[in-house]
Motif scaffolding. Structure first.
Motif, mmCIF file in Angstrom:
data_model
loop_
_atom_site.group_PDB
_atom_site.id
_atom_site.type_symbol
_atom_site.label_atom_id
_atom_site.label_comp_id
_atom_site.label_asym_id
_atom_site.label_seq_id
_atom_site.Cartn_x
_atom_site.Cartn_y
_atom_site.Cartn_z
ATOM 1 N N LEU A 162 21.861 9.388 13.878
ATOM 2 C CA LEU A 162 23.108 10.016 13.578
ATOM 3 C C LEU A 162 23.258 11.184 14.187
ATOM 4 O O LEU A 162 24.545 11.544 14.806
ATOM 5 N N ALA A 163 22.431 11.981 14.616
ATOM 6 C CA ALA A 163 22.495 13.372 15.359
ATOM 7 C C ALA A 163 22.655 12.929 16.868
ATOM 8 O O ALA A 163 23.588 13.423 17.329
ATOM 9 N N GLY A 164 22.306 11.924 17.419
ATOM 10 C CA GLY A 164 22.352 11.554 18.632
ATOM 11 C C GLY A 164 23.783 10.832 18.735
ATOM 12 O O GLY A 164 24.635 11.071 19.693
ATOM 13 N N LEU A 165 24.149 10.103 17.731
ATOM 14 C CA LEU A 165 25.733 9.492 17.982
ATOM 15 C C LEU A 165 26.823 10.607 17.952
ATOM 16 O O LEU A 165 27.683 10.558 18.344
ATOM 17 N N ILE A 166 26.425 11.536 16.954
ATOM 18 C CA ILE A 166 27.517 12.554 16.716
ATOM 19 C C ILE A 166 27.689 13.374 18.161
ATOM 20 O O ILE A 166 28.744 13.650 18.412
ATOM 21 N N ILE A 167 26.437 13.723 18.727
ATOM 22 C CA ILE A 167 26.465 14.331 19.994
ATOM 23 C C ILE A 167 27.184 13.606 21.063
ATOM 24 O O ILE A 167 28.033 13.943 21.863
ATOM 25 N N VAL A 168 26.977 12.212 21.165
ATOM 26 C CA VAL A 168 27.708 11.244 22.106
ATOM 27 C C VAL A 168 28.991 11.124 21.896
ATOM 28 O O VAL A 168 29.878 11.274 22.902
ATOM 29 N N ALA A 169 29.232 11.269 20.664
ATOM 30 C CA ALA A 169 30.725 11.062 20.238
ATOM 31 C C ALA A 169 31.456 12.346 20.628
ATOM 32 O O ALA A 169 32.730 12.445 21.204
ATOM 33 N N ARG A 170 30.659 13.777 20.652
ATOM 34 C CA ARG A 170 31.396 14.856 20.872
ATOM 35 C C ARG A 170 31.667 15.112 22.397
ATOM 36 O O ARG A 170 32.704 15.374 22.844
ATOM 37 N N ILE A 171 30.726 14.348 22.998
ATOM 38 C CA ILE A 171 30.813 14.319 24.561
ATOM 39 C C ILE A 171 31.869 13.732 25.041
ATOM 40 O O ILE A 171 32.951 13.942 25.781
ATOM 41 N N ASP A 172 31.944 12.372 24.419
ATOM 42 C CA ASP A 172 32.981 11.484 24.894
ATOM 43 C C ASP A 172 34.297 11.948 24.439
ATOM 44 O O ASP A 172 35.160 11.788 25.311
ATOM 45 N N HIS A 173 34.367 12.531 23.301
ATOM 46 C CA HIS A 173 35.627 13.081 22.892
ATOM 47 C C HIS A 173 36.183 14.364 23.937
ATOM 48 O O HIS A 173 37.624 14.404 24.385
ATOM 49 N N SER A 180 0.721 -1.123 -0.251
ATOM 50 C CA SER A 180 -0.092 0.012 0.058
ATOM 51 C C SER A 180 0.957 1.182 0.059
ATOM 52 O O SER A 180 2.002 1.326 0.468
ATOM 53 N N LEU A 181 0.264 2.201 -0.683
ATOM 54 C CA LEU A 181 1.198 3.569 -0.682
ATOM 55 C C LEU A 181 1.115 4.010 0.750
ATOM 56 O O LEU A 181 2.359 4.648 1.170
ATOM 57 N N ARG A 182 0.129 3.859 1.650
ATOM 58 C CA ARG A 182 0.090 4.538 2.823
ATOM 59 C C ARG A 182 1.281 4.031 3.702
ATOM 60 O O ARG A 182 1.986 4.447 4.512
ATOM 61 N N SER A 183 1.544 2.621 3.636
ATOM 62 C CA SER A 183 2.536 1.759 4.265
ATOM 63 C C SER A 183 3.890 2.181 3.689
ATOM 64 O O SER A 183 4.778 2.301 4.384
ATOM 65 N N GLN A 184 4.044 2.395 2.315
ATOM 66 C CA GLN A 184 5.516 2.744 1.707
ATOM 67 C C GLN A 184 5.674 4.319 2.249
ATOM 68 O O GLN A 184 6.721 4.621 2.721
ATOM 69 N N ILE A 185 4.822 5.173 2.372
ATOM 70 C CA ILE A 185 5.054 6.414 2.811
ATOM 71 C C ILE A 185 5.612 6.475 4.540
ATOM 72 O O ILE A 185 6.454 7.022 4.862
ATOM 73 N N THR A 186 4.851 5.718 5.385
ATOM 74 C CA THR A 186 4.997 5.552 6.566
ATOM 75 C C THR A 186 6.313 4.900 6.864
ATOM 76 O O THR A 186 7.162 5.652 7.557
ATOM 77 N N ALA A 187 6.509 3.954 6.110
ATOM 78 C CA ALA A 187 8.045 3.294 6.232
ATOM 79 C C ALA A 187 9.089 4.065 5.990
ATOM 80 O O ALA A 187 10.137 4.233 6.383
ATOM 81 N N ALA A 188 8.972 4.941 4.687
ATOM 82 C CA ALA A 188 10.060 5.621 4.218
ATOM 83 C C ALA A 188 10.298 6.926 5.339
ATOM 84 O O ALA A 188 11.554 7.362 5.621
ATOM 85 N N VAL A 189 9.229 7.540 5.778
ATOM 86 C CA VAL A 189 9.372 8.944 6.672
ATOM 87 C C VAL A 189 9.972 8.367 8.028
ATOM 88 O O VAL A 189 10.971 8.706 8.668
ATOM 89 N N VAL A 190 9.502 6.879 8.629
ATOM 90 C CA VAL A 190 10.188 6.358 9.807
ATOM 91 C C VAL A 190 11.537 6.135 9.561
ATOM 92 O O VAL A 190 12.323 6.518 10.479
ATOM 93 N N LEU A 191 12.198 5.691 8.350
ATOM 94 C CA LEU A 191 13.199 5.303 8.161
ATOM 95 C C LEU A 191 14.305 6.539 8.378
ATOM 96 O O LEU A 191 15.227 6.577 8.576
ATOM 97 N N LEU A 192 13.599 7.811 7.509
ATOM 98 C CA LEU A 192 14.487 8.649 7.338
ATOM 99 C C LEU A 192 14.327 9.331 8.773
ATOM 100 O O LEU A 192 15.723 9.893 9.090
ATOM 101 N N VAL A 193 13.610 9.499 9.549
ATOM 102 C CA VAL A 193 13.565 10.007 10.887
ATOM 103 C C VAL A 193 14.699 9.380 11.569
ATOM 104 O O VAL A 193 15.345 9.669 12.673
ATOM 105 N N THR A 194 14.402 7.906 11.759
ATOM 106 C CA THR A 194 15.260 6.962 12.496
ATOM 107 C C THR A 194 16.697 7.322 12.178
ATOM 108 O O THR A 194 17.594 7.413 13.134
ATOM 109 N N VAL A 195 17.244 7.381 10.838
ATOM 110 C CA VAL A 195 18.579 7.742 10.445
ATOM 111 C C VAL A 195 19.023 9.043 10.903
ATOM 112 O O VAL A 195 20.073 9.241 11.497
ATOM 113 N N VAL A 196 17.994 10.148 10.852
ATOM 114 C CA VAL A 196 18.541 11.563 11.009
ATOM 115 C C VAL A 196 18.572 11.348 12.608
ATOM 116 O O VAL A 196 19.618 12.087 13.105
ATOM 117 N N VAL A 197 17.824 10.904 13.568
ATOM 118 C CA VAL A 197 17.877 10.971 14.931
ATOM 119 C C VAL A 197 19.106 10.385 15.553
ATOM 120 O O VAL A 197 19.736 10.717 16.359
#
Length: 467
Positions: free
Chosen positions: A26-37, A7-24
């Protein structure tokens, strides 16, 4: 194997969730890496400062020897090492000669080279800085317990994972609900499409206003549906008309053939009359099918693009051919200036030929047909007048219908001539007017728009020029 949801609805949901997951993530890991450094850089800076301070009192450390941090909590270095979870060691010839600070319960390996290093032993992690102490080859090692930094890194990583998971779940729920609202117009189109039947009068797709893309799609689909229904209705009408009109001539042909078969000894004059009757019926069938096909093409709007048509030349050629088809009739074409219209040359020629043939067949057998081409501003008029009996005013509109013949007409014909002219007039955004000629016969006027004034658009739209 296709992993995408259907379904198009499921594809849109999966695509947005994947994008948000990757962005959040990556942002979190960058912050954690900066703090640890930052934490590890602070430890290295503290180790460097502590090594410099201990190096100044290295002789005192050598005199005190090897002592643990549990010596009544006192430290001769001004409290530098008390409770700091750090350790200072003097190394000579690969052996520990003295150490002060938080002595671990397990032995730490002796560093093989100078500089910073991370040492792990028995589940505990230390940060080590080793520097030369003197020219005799003695070295100074300063260590700091960094288990707290390792725990902070693990805790921050866990927090990032939890936040990423929460963001993914929240995004999935939100996008699932939002796409339900956004895709509702498409759902309406689907429901409307399921309700469509082959009935030409059935409902079309719902007309939507928003969003714009779906509205454009609904308009395009409705236009396509109208064209399909028009084509289907034209096919049905063609089939019905052909079946109705072909029944009589085919029956006559069958009866004549049966007569010839049952009576092989017919005289030559009788056989000749039978063959002439069959030939006439065959011509009638051919003419009828040709007219029906032309009407069907016009009904289905299967038309080419409009092109400029020289109406003066077309009219002159049509009159020449009509005079050959009807030798007893006199055709008189009034000369006119060249006039151009936008349209289809084949359709205009069909309309003109039918007007000329209609005047010859329904006028006097040896009569005269006058053709005049006139124009004023944006309108071009083709007037065809005969000196026959004409058509009564109350029957003129009905004569434009298909298979309609006048009550006083005795000439052969299918009753499609004026219907074909009326159809071509409509397709060219014009009109067909039937009136009385100066000699009392029929005067047919085909009015069209000139090329200089006409803006091409879809057949059937806009209004015709006035007569």
């Amino acid at each position: 194997m296709n992993l995408l949801p259907r379904s198009l609805r499921s594809q849109i949901t999966a695509a947005v969730v994947l994008l948000v997951t990757v962005v959040v993530a990556l942002a979190g890991l960058i912050i954690v890496a900066r703090i640890d450094h930052r934490d590890r850089t602070d430890v290295d800076r503290q180790l460097a400062g502590r090594a410099e301070k201990v190096r100044q009192d290295a002789d005192k450390l050598l005199k005190q020897g090897d002592h643990g941090g549990g010596d009544e909590g006192r430290d001769d270095y001004g409290g530098l090492l008390v409770g700091s979870q750090s350790l200072v060691r003097l190394i000579s010839d690969g052996q520990i000669t003295a150490q002060r600070g938080e002595t671990p319960p397990f032995p730490l390996p002796v560093p093989e080279r100078d500089g910073y290093a991370t040492v792990a032993a028995d589940g505990q992690t230390w940060r080590s800085l080793t520097r030369p102490l003197n020219s005799a080859g003695d070295r100074l090692e300063v260590l700091q317990d960094i288990d707290s930094i390792e725990r902070r890194l693990a805790d921050n990583t866990a927090i990032v994972a939890a936040v990423t998971l929460l963001a993914a779940l929240t995004t999935a729920a939100g996008v699932w609900l939002i796409t339900r609202l956004l895709l509702h117009p498409l759902q309406r189109l689907r429901t409307g499409a399921q309700a469509i039947s082959a009935d030409a009068t059935g409902p079309g797709l719902p007309t939507l206003a928003r969003p714009q893309e779906v509205a454009d799609l609904s308009h395009a689909l409705n236009a396509m549906l109208d064209q399909l229904r028009t084509s289907m209705e034209a096919t049905r009408r063609f089939t019905a008309d052909a079946g109705h009109e072909l029944r009589t001539p085919l029956t006559t042909l069958g009866m004549t053939l049966e007569t010839l078969q049952r009576n092989p000894n017919l005289s030559q004059p009788q056989r000749h009359r039978a063959l002439e009757a069959m030939n006439a019926e065959h011509h009638r069938i051919t003419t009828l099918l040709t007219g029906l096909q032309a009407l069907a093409r016009g009904d289905s709007r299967a038309l080419p693009d409009r092109t400029p048509v020289d109406l003066t030349a077309l009219l002159a050629e049509a009159v020449t051919h009509a005079a050959r088809r009807h030798p007893p009739v006199t055709y008189r074409l009034t000369p006119a200036d060249p006039v151009t219209v936008q349209g289809w040359a084949a359709g205009l020629r069909l309309a003109v030929d039918n007007l000329l043939d209609n005047a010859a067949l329904h006028g006097r057998p040896d009569g005269t047909v006058d053709i005049r081409l006139t124009h004023d501003r944006g309108t071009v008029r083709i007037a065809v007048s005969d000196n026959g009996p004409g058509i009564p005013p109350d029957q003129r509109q009905a004569m434009k219908e298909r298979f309609t013949r006048g009550a006083r007409s005795r000439a052969p014909g299918s009753g499609l001539g004026l219907a074909l002219v009326e159809q071509q007039a409509h397709l060219h955004h014009g009109t067909l007017h039937l009136g009385e000629s100066p000699s009392g016969g029929l005067r047919a006027i085909l009015a069209l728009a000139r090329a200089s004034e006409h803006v091409p658009h879809a057949p059937g739209s806009g209004g015709p020029p006035s007569v």
